[in-house]
Design an enzyme around this catalytic site. Structure first.
Site, PDB file in Angstrom:
ATOM      1  N   SER A 174       1.009  -1.336   0.020  1.00 27.58           N
ATOM      2  CA  SER A 174       0.141  -0.103  -0.059  1.00 27.58           C
ATOM      3  C   SER A 174       0.903   1.378  -0.076  1.00 27.58           C
ATOM      4  CB  SER A 174      -0.909   0.076   1.195  1.00 27.58           C
ATOM      5  OG  SER A 174      -1.627   1.345   1.228  1.00 27.58           O
ATOM      6  N   HIS A 199      -1.083  -1.282  -4.559  1.00 29.13           N
ATOM      7  CA  HIS A 199      -2.243  -1.055  -3.628  1.00 29.13           C
ATOM      8  C   HIS A 199      -2.704   0.491  -3.452  1.00 29.13           C
ATOM      9  CE1 HIS A 199      -5.874  -2.270  -1.203  1.00 29.13           C
ATOM     10  NE2 HIS A 199      -5.438  -1.353  -0.408  1.00 29.13           N
ATOM     11  N   ASP A 254      -4.836   3.258  -1.924  1.00 28.58           N
ATOM     12  CA  ASP A 254      -5.850   3.671  -0.669  1.00 28.58           C
ATOM     13  C   ASP A 254      -6.393   4.938  -1.075  1.00 28.58           C
ATOM     14  OD1 ASP A 254      -6.150   1.167   0.971  1.00 28.58           O
ATOM     15  OD2 ASP A 254      -3.952   1.644   1.397  1.00 28.58           O
ATOM     16  N   MET A 291     -12.216   4.104  -0.325  1.00 29.93           N
ATOM     17  CA  MET A 291     -12.803   4.250   1.046  1.00 29.93           C
ATOM     18  C   MET A 291     -13.600   5.447   1.019  1.00 29.93           C
ATOM     19  SD  MET A 291      -9.708   2.777   3.392  1.00 29.93           S
ATOM     20  CE  MET A 291      -8.772   2.933   1.847  1.00 29.93           C
ATOM     21  N   MET A 314     -10.998  -6.161   5.462  1.00 32.34           N
ATOM     22  CA  MET A 314     -10.512  -5.344   6.246  1.00 32.34           C
ATOM     23  C   MET A 314      -9.926  -6.043   7.644  1.00 32.34           C
ATOM     24  SD  MET A 314      -9.874  -2.691   4.466  1.00 32.34           S
ATOM     25  CE  MET A 314      -9.002  -1.586   5.670  1.00 32.34           C
TER      26      MET A 314
HETATM   27  C1  DX5 Z   1      -6.098   1.247   5.836  1.00 27.91           C
HETATM   28  C2  DX5 Z   1      -5.703   1.048   4.310  1.00 27.91           C
HETATM   29  C3  DX5 Z   1      -4.552   0.005   4.388  1.00 27.91           C
HETATM   30  C4  DX5 Z   1      -3.411   0.306   4.853  1.00 27.91           C
HETATM   31  C5  DX5 Z   1      -2.575  -0.578   5.361  1.00 27.91           C
HETATM   32  O1  DX5 Z   1      -7.373   2.027   5.679  1.00 27.91           O
HETATM   33  O2  DX5 Z   1      -6.910   0.549   3.603  1.00 27.91           O
HETATM   34  O3  DX5 Z   1      -4.171  -0.392   2.732  1.00 27.91           O
HETATM   35  O4  DX5 Z   1      -2.552   1.486   4.042  1.00 27.91           O
HETATM   36  O5  DX5 Z   1      -1.328  -0.121   5.906  1.00 27.91           O
HETATM   37  P1  DX5 Z   1      -0.598  -1.038   7.294  1.00 27.91           P
HETATM   38  O6  DX5 Z   1      -0.242  -2.107   6.377  1.00 27.91           O
HETATM   39  O7  DX5 Z   1       0.291  -0.364   7.686  1.00 27.91           O
HETATM   40  O8  DX5 Z   1      -1.680  -1.583   8.192  1.00 27.91           O
HETATM   41 ZN    ZN Z   2      -6.298  -0.484   1.504  1.00 28.50          ZN
END
Ligand code: DX5
Ligand code: ZN
Length: 245
Positions: free
Chosen positions: A10, A35, A37, A70, A139
């Site tokens: 991500s 990925h 976000d 999101m 999630m």
């Molecule tokens: C959270 C995001 C994730 C996040 C993951 O809302 O959807 O993709 O970036 O980050 P880590 O791996 O640090 O939990």
């Molecule tokens: Zn994500």
């Protein structure tokens, strides 16, 4: 269905001041997917970036862009993300009333359709749209921020969704708090695609990122369900090859 493990860093955890270099670094480091976000400060309590940023980084790598929306509503923006270069577009089941319509709209744009569930959302909400999806994203933190702790409550949901997917060509992705320490457990539960932000972007160089990705991948491969048997222990049906590479 044979599914290799995929690792999707991500870029929320990247250095945004050097985003182009960071994309090149994770590409070279062995990321399978990128990925992205997208957060709107409404569906989740944080704002990240939108379609213009995705469009700007799209030419920097040939890897699949896995775009996690999101945002609510999502429907008015699907076309913009498709045009920006998303390959997979994932909407949240909680983000709108008409999930079936959103998934149809993504496929009509020629993209792979994903549905994501927040930790409190039961898997039953995807039962009647399962044949409209290419990816289910569980999630494993409450969405909105990187660097949170993995929620163990989600293991059972991962197992149940793996069972619901059965032989369908659908990826089961997990996102939030994934590390080299829990990667084996999530693949043992049935996940085949792992998002990781902070656990990948630790260190500075592409070599550091490569070591981080390799460690997560190694653990994930070690944990995957080994035999022709699903996670409920049901014996394999003839010709079934779920989770075997
Ligand atoms: C959270 C995001 C994730 C996040 C993951 O809302 O959807 O993709 O970036 O980050 P880590 O791996 O640090 O939990
Ligand atoms: Zn994500």
């Amino acid at each position: 269905m044979t599914k290799e493990i995929l690792i999707a860093p991500s870029i929320l955890a990247a250095d945004f001041a050097r985003l182009g270099e960071e994309i090149a670094a994770i590409d070279a480091a062995g990321a399978d997917w990128i990925h992205c976000d997208v957060m709107d400060g409404h569906f989740v309590p944080n704002i990240s970036y939108g379609a213009d940023v995705i469009k700007a980084i799209r030419p920097l790598t040939a890897k699949i862009f896995d775009v996690h929306l999101m945002i609510a509503p999502a429907d008015p923006y699907l076309k913009a993300f498709a045009k920006a270069g998303a390959d997979v577009i994932t909407v949240h089941a909680e983000a709108g009333v008409h999930l079936d319509r959103s998934l149809q709209a993504i496929r009509a744009l020629g993209k792979k359709a994903g549905v994501s569930l927040c930790p409190a959302t039961p898997e039953a909400v995807i039962e009647y749209v399962i044949d409209r999806v290419d990816l289910v994203l569980v999630m494993t933190v409450n969405p909105g921020f990187g660097g949170q702790s993995f929620l163990e409550s989600q293991f059972e949901k991962i197992r149940r969704i793996r069972s619901l997917i059965g032989d369908r060509p659908i990826r089961l992705e997990v996102d939030g708090g994934i590390t080299r320490d829990n990667a084996a457990a999530v693949t043992a539960a049935g996940a085949d695609t792992l998002v990781a932000g902070s656990a990948v972007f630790r260190g500075k160089s592409s070599a550091d990122y490569a070591a981080n990705i390799a460690a997560i991948r190694g653990a994930a491969e070690a944990g995957r369900v080994p035999k022709l048997q699903d996670v409920s222990g049901r014996p394999a049906r003839l010709g079934e090859t779920a989770l075997i590479r």
